[in-house]
Write an enzyme that holds these catalytic residues in place. Structure first.
Site, short mmCIF file in Angstrom:
data_model
loop_
_atom_site.label_atom_id
_atom_site.label_comp_id
_atom_site.label_asym_id
_atom_site.label_seq_id
_atom_site.Cartn_x
_atom_site.Cartn_y
_atom_site.Cartn_z
N ILE A 96 0.62 -1.44 -0.27
CA ILE A 96 -0.15 0.16 -0.20
C ILE A 96 0.98 1.39 -0.08
O ILE A 96 2.02 1.33 0.89
CB ILE A 96 -1.16 0.03 1.04
CG1 ILE A 96 -2.48 1.40 1.05
CG2 ILE A 96 -0.51 0.14 2.71
CD1 ILE A 96 -3.04 1.17 2.15
N SER A 97 0.51 2.03 -0.78
CA SER A 97 1.55 3.35 -1.01
C SER A 97 2.36 4.33 0.12
O SER A 97 0.93 4.34 0.89
CB SER A 97 1.66 4.47 -2.07
OG SER A 97 0.87 3.58 -3.15
N GLN A 98 2.72 4.72 0.10
CA GLN A 98 2.81 6.14 1.29
C GLN A 98 1.65 7.05 1.02
O GLN A 98 1.68 6.93 -0.11
CB GLN A 98 4.71 6.52 1.28
CG GLN A 98 4.67 7.63 2.22
CD GLN A 98 5.92 8.51 1.54
OE1 GLN A 98 6.78 8.04 0.41
NE2 GLN A 98 6.22 9.54 1.98
#
Length: 247
Positions: A96-98
């Site tokens: 899950i992206s920053q």
């Protein structure tokens, strides 16, 4: 009898309070963590303003980040870390992206309320959920079938009724649903996929990381004008998992 009933009901009320309190406390903790995360993103935006060309992101984007509950989109064992401003593993070699990157990419799309958006790389569904707060409909594509199913179930359970999840190779987009007012790609491609360029509506924007797998890539903003001419701009260095599939 009156005293017994009073004691009995008081005990029930106390038991209900004891059961309810941890949930309320946890909810408050998550709300505070999201508020801290928003402040961290605001700091990152100011620190990278030279690259992104602005010192603050759109207020609507930041409101969506503040309201979408990221802890629902990470594995249970990582919920304590859900509001850290960093990527987290979600299984199947994906992340899950920053949150800062999610906010920045969303801001770069410059979406409007009646827009229809394509996302390539559903992952856990977090980016789609953030977009769903801002646009009319989100079509999101995930090539890893278990992730696609989990995200579909999760988004439905959380009430994101304006998101459609497809299990497919996102490199090819969704031609039957095109054109799209905006396209966001959350995995790194070696080049900008031609099918996505074709499916971008005139006046639309695409945000995509471009570069070699497992290395530093460039976050790119692609714009298509009313006549269909394409312009590209590098935003800043990033690092994403690679876009997979047959291409």
């Amino acid at each position: 009898m009156r005293n017994r009933l009073t004691i009995r009901w008081s005990a029930v009320a106390l038991a209900m309070f004891v059961v309810a309190w941890p949930a309320d406390a946890q909810r408050s903790t998550y709300e505070e963590a999201r508020a801290r995360l928003v402040r961290q993103i605001e700091t990152d935006v100011r620190m990278t303003s030279r690259h992104i060309g602005k010192r603050e992101l759109d207020a609507g984007v930041m409101k969506a980040i503040a309201e979408v509950e990221r802890h629902h989109f990470v594995p249970p064992r990582l919920r304590k870390d859900a509001y850290d401003n960093r990527p987290l593993p979600i299984g199947h070699g994906q992340t899950i992206s920053q949150p800062y990157i999610v906010a920045l990419m969303t801001d770069l799309l410059d979406v409007e309320k009646d827009d229809v958006v394509l996302e390539v790389g559903t992952g856990s569904g977090y980016q789609a959920a953030v977009l769903a707060e801002l646009v009319d409909h989100v079509h999101t594509v995930e090539i890893i079938e278990p992730l696609a199913k989990q995200a579909k179930d999760r988004l439905k359970r959380l009430g994101f009724d304006n998101v459609s999840v497809s299990h497919a190779d996102g490199y090819h987009g969704l031609p039957d649903e095109a054109p799209f007012d905006a396209i966001i790609v959350t995995a790194a491609a070696g080049r900008i996929p031609p099918p996505l360029i074709r499916q971008l509506a005139p006046g639309g924007r695409m945000v995509i990381p471009v570069g070699p797998a497992f290395s530093i890539q460039q976050l790119m903003l692609i714009e298509k004008d009313a006549e269909g001419a394409i312009t590209t701009r590098q935003i800043l260095p990033v690092r994403f998992v690679p876009l997979t599939g047959e291409h």
